[in-house]
Design an enzyme around this catalytic site. Structure first.
Site, mmCIF file in Angstrom:
data_model
loop_
_atom_site.group_PDB
_atom_site.id
_atom_site.type_symbol
_atom_site.label_atom_id
_atom_site.label_comp_id
_atom_site.label_asym_id
_atom_site.label_seq_id
_atom_site.Cartn_x
_atom_site.Cartn_y
_atom_site.Cartn_z
ATOM 1 N N PRO A 1 0.819 -1.195 0.000
ATOM 2 C CA PRO A 1 0.000 0.000 0.000
ATOM 3 C C PRO A 1 0.857 1.249 0.000
ATOM 4 O O PRO A 1 1.798 1.377 0.764
ATOM 5 C CB PRO A 1 -0.782 -0.104 1.290
ATOM 6 C CG PRO A 1 -0.097 -1.124 2.093
ATOM 7 C CD PRO A 1 0.975 -1.740 1.328
ATOM 8 N N GLU A 2 0.504 2.179 -0.844
ATOM 9 C CA GLU A 2 1.084 3.512 -0.817
ATOM 10 C C GLU A 2 0.034 4.429 -0.184
ATOM 11 O O GLU A 2 -0.968 3.942 0.331
ATOM 12 C CB GLU A 2 1.461 3.939 -2.245
ATOM 13 C CG GLU A 2 2.379 2.912 -2.924
ATOM 14 C CD GLU A 2 2.793 3.283 -4.336
ATOM 15 O OE1 GLU A 2 2.957 4.487 -4.599
ATOM 16 O OE2 GLU A 2 2.971 2.382 -5.164
ATOM 17 N N HIS B 1 -2.389 -16.067 8.247
ATOM 18 C CA HIS B 1 -1.792 -14.726 8.184
ATOM 19 C C HIS B 1 -2.676 -13.648 8.802
ATOM 20 O O HIS B 1 -2.398 -12.469 8.627
ATOM 21 C CB HIS B 1 -1.415 -14.343 6.749
ATOM 22 C CG HIS B 1 -0.537 -15.341 6.066
ATOM 23 N ND1 HIS B 1 0.604 -15.851 6.647
ATOM 24 C CD2 HIS B 1 -0.628 -15.946 4.862
ATOM 25 C CE1 HIS B 1 1.172 -16.707 5.823
ATOM 26 N NE2 HIS B 1 0.428 -16.796 4.733
ATOM 27 N N ARG C 1 3.376 -11.415 4.054
ATOM 28 C CA ARG C 1 4.834 -11.270 4.024
ATOM 29 C C ARG C 1 5.404 -10.736 5.333
ATOM 30 O O ARG C 1 6.619 -10.759 5.526
ATOM 31 C CB ARG C 1 5.233 -10.378 2.846
ATOM 32 C CG ARG C 1 4.856 -11.006 1.518
ATOM 33 C CD ARG C 1 5.197 -10.116 0.348
ATOM 34 N NE ARG C 1 6.631 -10.016 0.119
ATOM 35 C CZ ARG C 1 7.187 -9.256 -0.831
ATOM 36 N NH1 ARG C 1 6.417 -8.524 -1.599
ATOM 37 N NH2 ARG C 1 8.470 -9.230 -0.985
ATOM 38 N N ARG D 1 21.091 16.588 -5.072
ATOM 39 C CA ARG D 1 21.010 15.123 -5.076
ATOM 40 C C ARG D 1 21.354 14.567 -6.445
ATOM 41 O O ARG D 1 20.912 15.083 -7.470
ATOM 42 C CB ARG D 1 19.613 14.665 -4.673
ATOM 43 C CG ARG D 1 19.265 15.101 -3.271
ATOM 44 C CD ARG D 1 18.207 14.222 -2.660
ATOM 45 N NE ARG D 1 18.030 14.578 -1.273
ATOM 46 C CZ ARG D 1 18.133 13.702 -0.271
ATOM 47 N NH1 ARG D 1 18.401 12.446 -0.530
ATOM 48 N NH2 ARG D 1 17.963 14.084 0.969
#
Length: 279
Positions: A2-3, A92, A111, A154
């Site tokens: 999920p973002e 899970h 996971r 950067r």
DNA sequence: CCTTGAACCTGCGGGC
DNA sequence: TGCCCGCAGGTTCAAG
């Protein structure tokens, strides 16, 4: 997995259910996810009323009436879904909040890259999980100028830079590619090389794509579910993500030569872009 | 400080 | 059918 849009979708789905409800009982079905569950987790949660639910970056924050905040991160494969009293735990399902009426808020994470923590509300900003985080992309604190300042000097590729949660939070692998496409920027160019106009375009496209994805309930590739269990629908609106070989939606609409979407690897993650119109 | 690459873990789909 | 490989929405840590 999920973002920001997926996490926001979960929060919005849970909010009307959670607000004002008492946690009757808690089931902790294993000792850890990415980290061990905090000591006294059950004790701090049981009989507590949930006052509100908010989001910071990709973290879900459930505010309790004892001054603590239950912090949940879904990692890559996490789901936080509301089920009726009749639901039986499945593989899970690691952490379950039982409401007074029997309904269950279930954290499932195959996971186990997710995280559950308990933080005093006054310590949130200084806590190690949050102290380094950059601005919320949908807030007024995030703009082209702010982004430009963060990118200055950067050398890392712009795709990797906007996924760095210290510069701006919430952008992950899908929406980084989508935002760069919308802004017409090559994901490989060094972050510090962006001109101010490009920074403005990129900040704008980040806001836009995240908002559009929230409206669609997020993107379901495999694991993401809304709090209702329903899938998200934004995957049907991807312009480039997971579309290697497909004609570029922008170049194609011009009627010229058909440029095709390309897949490359950056920092070990797949990126998708159009070599013809992203410069 | 910055950048890069590996590590954490399970499940799924493709190729043979 | 079965095995092996690569791949998946994130974060963190070590090393250069």
């Amino acid at each position: 997995m999920p973002e920001l849009p997926e996490v926001e979708t979960v929060c919005r789905g849970l909010r009307p259910v959670v607000t004002g409800q008492v946690i009757a009982r808690v089931a902790v079905r294993r000792r850890d996810l990415r980290h061990p569950f905090p000591a006294g987790l059950k004790r701090h949660l049981e009989s507590r009323r949930m006052m509100s639910i908010t989001r910071r970056a990709k973290y879900i924050l459930i505010h309790l009436d004892n001054g603590y905040v239950l912090v949940i991160h879904l990692g890559m494969s996490g789901r936080l879904v509301l089920y009726p009293a009749s639901y039986k735990p499945k593989t899970h399902d690691h952490f379950i909040l039982y409401l007074a009426d029997g309904r269950q808020i279930v954290l499932n994470d195959a996971r186990r890259f997710g995280l559950v923590d308990l933080v005093a509300v006054d310590d949130l900003d200084s806590h190690g999980l949050f102290s380094h985080l950059g601005p919320e992309p949908l807030s007024r604190n995030f703009s082209g100028a702010v982004l430009g300042r963060a990118l200055a000097g950067r050398t890392a590729a712009i795709k990797q830079a906007i996924m760095d949660q210290r510069l701006v939070v919430g952008v992950g692998n899908i929406y980084a590619s989508e935002a760069l496409f919308q802004a017409g920027i090559d994901p490989q160019i060094p972050a510090g090389m962006l001109r101010p106009a490009q920074c403005a375009a990129l900040a704008g496209s980040i806001k836009k794509v995240l908002q559009q994805a929230i409206k669609a309930g997020g993107s379901t590739l495999r694991d993401h579910r809304q709090a209702t269990g329903e899938q998200g629908y934004f995957q049907h609106h991807f312009m480039v993500y997971d579309r290697a070989g497909a004609p570029c939606p922008r170049c194609s609409s011009g009627g010229c030569e058909q440029a095709r979407i390309v897949r490359i690897i950056q920092g070990g993650r797949a990126s998708f872009y159009c070599p013809a119109c992203q410069k």
